[in-house]
Design a protein around this motif. Structure first.
Motif, PDB file in Angstrom:
ATOM      1  N   PHE A  67      -3.655   0.780  16.514  1.00 42.73           N
ATOM      2  CA  PHE A  67      -4.826   0.279  15.560  1.00 42.73           C
ATOM      3  C   PHE A  67      -5.405  -0.782  16.370  1.00 42.73           C
ATOM      4  N   GLU A  68      -7.067  -0.366  16.435  1.00 41.87           N
ATOM      5  CA  GLU A  68      -7.436  -1.632  17.733  1.00 41.87           C
ATOM      6  C   GLU A  68      -7.416  -1.519  18.736  1.00 41.87           C
TER       7      GLU A  68
ATOM      8  N   PHE B 237      -0.453   1.138   8.459  1.00 44.31           N
ATOM      9  CA  PHE B 237      -0.963   2.285   7.643  1.00 44.31           C
ATOM     10  C   PHE B 237      -1.716   3.010   9.376  1.00 44.31           C
ATOM     11  N   ASN B 238      -3.178   2.428   9.704  1.00 43.34           N
ATOM     12  CA  ASN B 238      -3.818   3.111  10.252  1.00 43.34           C
ATOM     13  C   ASN B 238      -3.397   3.805  12.437  1.00 43.34           C
TER      14      ASN B 238
ATOM     15  N   SER C 203      -5.492  -8.931   6.304  1.00 42.42           N
ATOM     16  CA  SER C 203      -6.131  -6.943   6.396  1.00 42.42           C
ATOM     17  C   SER C 203      -5.522  -6.191   7.509  1.00 42.42           C
ATOM     18  N   PHE C 204      -5.077  -7.677   8.590  1.00 41.45           N
ATOM     19  CA  PHE C 204      -4.871  -7.154   9.778  1.00 41.45           C
ATOM     20  C   PHE C 204      -3.395  -6.429   9.174  1.00 41.45           C
TER      21      PHE C 204
ATOM     22  N   GLN D  22      -1.017   6.567  10.871  1.00 40.21           N
ATOM     23  CA  GLN D  22      -1.973   7.552  10.118  1.00 40.21           C
ATOM     24  C   GLN D  22      -2.548   8.312  10.939  1.00 40.21           C
TER      25      GLN D  22
ATOM     26  N   VAL E  41      -2.097  -5.369   6.915  1.00 37.82           N
ATOM     27  CA  VAL E  41      -2.103  -4.009   5.983  1.00 37.82           C
ATOM     28  C   VAL E  41      -2.660  -2.668   7.380  1.00 37.82           C
ATOM     29  N   ASP E  42      -3.809  -2.553   7.890  1.00 42.28           N
ATOM     30  CA  ASP E  42      -4.695  -1.803   8.416  1.00 42.28           C
ATOM     31  C   ASP E  42      -3.623  -1.460   9.411  1.00 42.28           C
TER      32      ASP E  42
ATOM     33  N   LYS F  92       0.516  -1.208   0.100  1.00 43.90           N
ATOM     34  CA  LYS F  92       0.055   0.401   0.792  1.00 43.90           C
ATOM     35  C   LYS F  92       1.349   1.048   0.009  1.00 43.90           C
TER      36      LYS F  92
ATOM     37  N   TYR G 122       4.700  -6.932   9.235  1.00 46.52           N
ATOM     38  CA  TYR G 122       4.977  -5.832   7.692  1.00 46.52           C
ATOM     39  C   TYR G 122       5.547  -4.706   8.482  1.00 46.52           C
TER      40      TYR G 122
END
Length: 199
Positions: free
Chosen positions: A75-76, A186-187, A179-180, A190, A182-183, A27, A47
């Motif tokens: 994240f989360e 990234f999240n 998904s995790f 960000q 990458v997310d 990404k 990652y």
């Protein structure tokens, strides 16, 4: 062991602890690049997220040192607490939410911080899954090997790298795992940048 020897030792641990090869760009959006790599003997990919933040490194370090507050940009993250602190070493307990029907996770991380001669700060992350008794409402993350690096650049910019490989424990559907990886970087990056660049 002096500071240089300790830094070199930690770099060796980073190199051996996250034995990822052949990083592939997954990404590239909003100034954030996320790379993935397969890990020998694991079904979960490592990652690496890379971003440049327009802020003083001391502000970034203060954000990371705010254990409870940092949960807002991780994240989360549900909640995070400091279990123990001893100089450059910290022990953190974190709870993470997960989409139904996956059980929420918790983790215990040992975080070791070093500062290189050029001002680059490295925070080495290592899971200690047996450090506390397990909570029946959470699945314990069984392994984390990773690091943050914050390298000062010219004109008040800092290059931030967040890299990790983890074994989430229990059963995780492949769609969520894919998904995790990458997310999560990234999240997290960000939100970290948005928080750091606020006036």
């Amino acid at each position: 062991m002096n500071k240089l020897q300790l830094t070199l030792a930690l770099c060796g641990l980073i190199a051996t602890g996250v034995q990822a090869e052949d990083w592939q760009l997954a990404k590239d959006e909003a100034g954030i690049k996320v790379y993935l790599s397969s890990m020998p003997g694991s079904q979960y990919k490592a990652y690496r997220g890379v971003i440049t933040v327009n802020a003083d490194i001391h502000k970034l370090l203060a954000l990371q040192a705010d254990v409870k507050g940092s949960c807002a940009w991780i994240f989360e993250c549900q909640e995070q607490t400091m279990l123990k602190s001893a100089g450059a070493e910290n022990w953190l307990y974190t709870r993470f939410s997960a989409p139904w029907p996956v059980t929420a996770r918790d983790s215990i991380l040992h975080v070791t911080t070093t500062v290189a001669a050029d001002g680059t700060v490295t925070r080495l992350l290592k899971a200690l899954p047996e450090y506390l008794p397990k909570d029946k409402d959470y699945v314990r993350v069984s392994r984390v090997d990773g690091f943050w690096t914050l390298q000062p650049k010219a004109a008040g910019k800092v290059e931030v790298i967040y890299q990790a490989h983890m074994e989430p424990g229990g059963s995780v559907p492949s769609w969520l795992a894919n998904s995790f990886v990458v997310d999560a970087p990234f999240n997290t990056l960000q939100a970290f940048r948005q928080t750091a660049e606020k006036p």
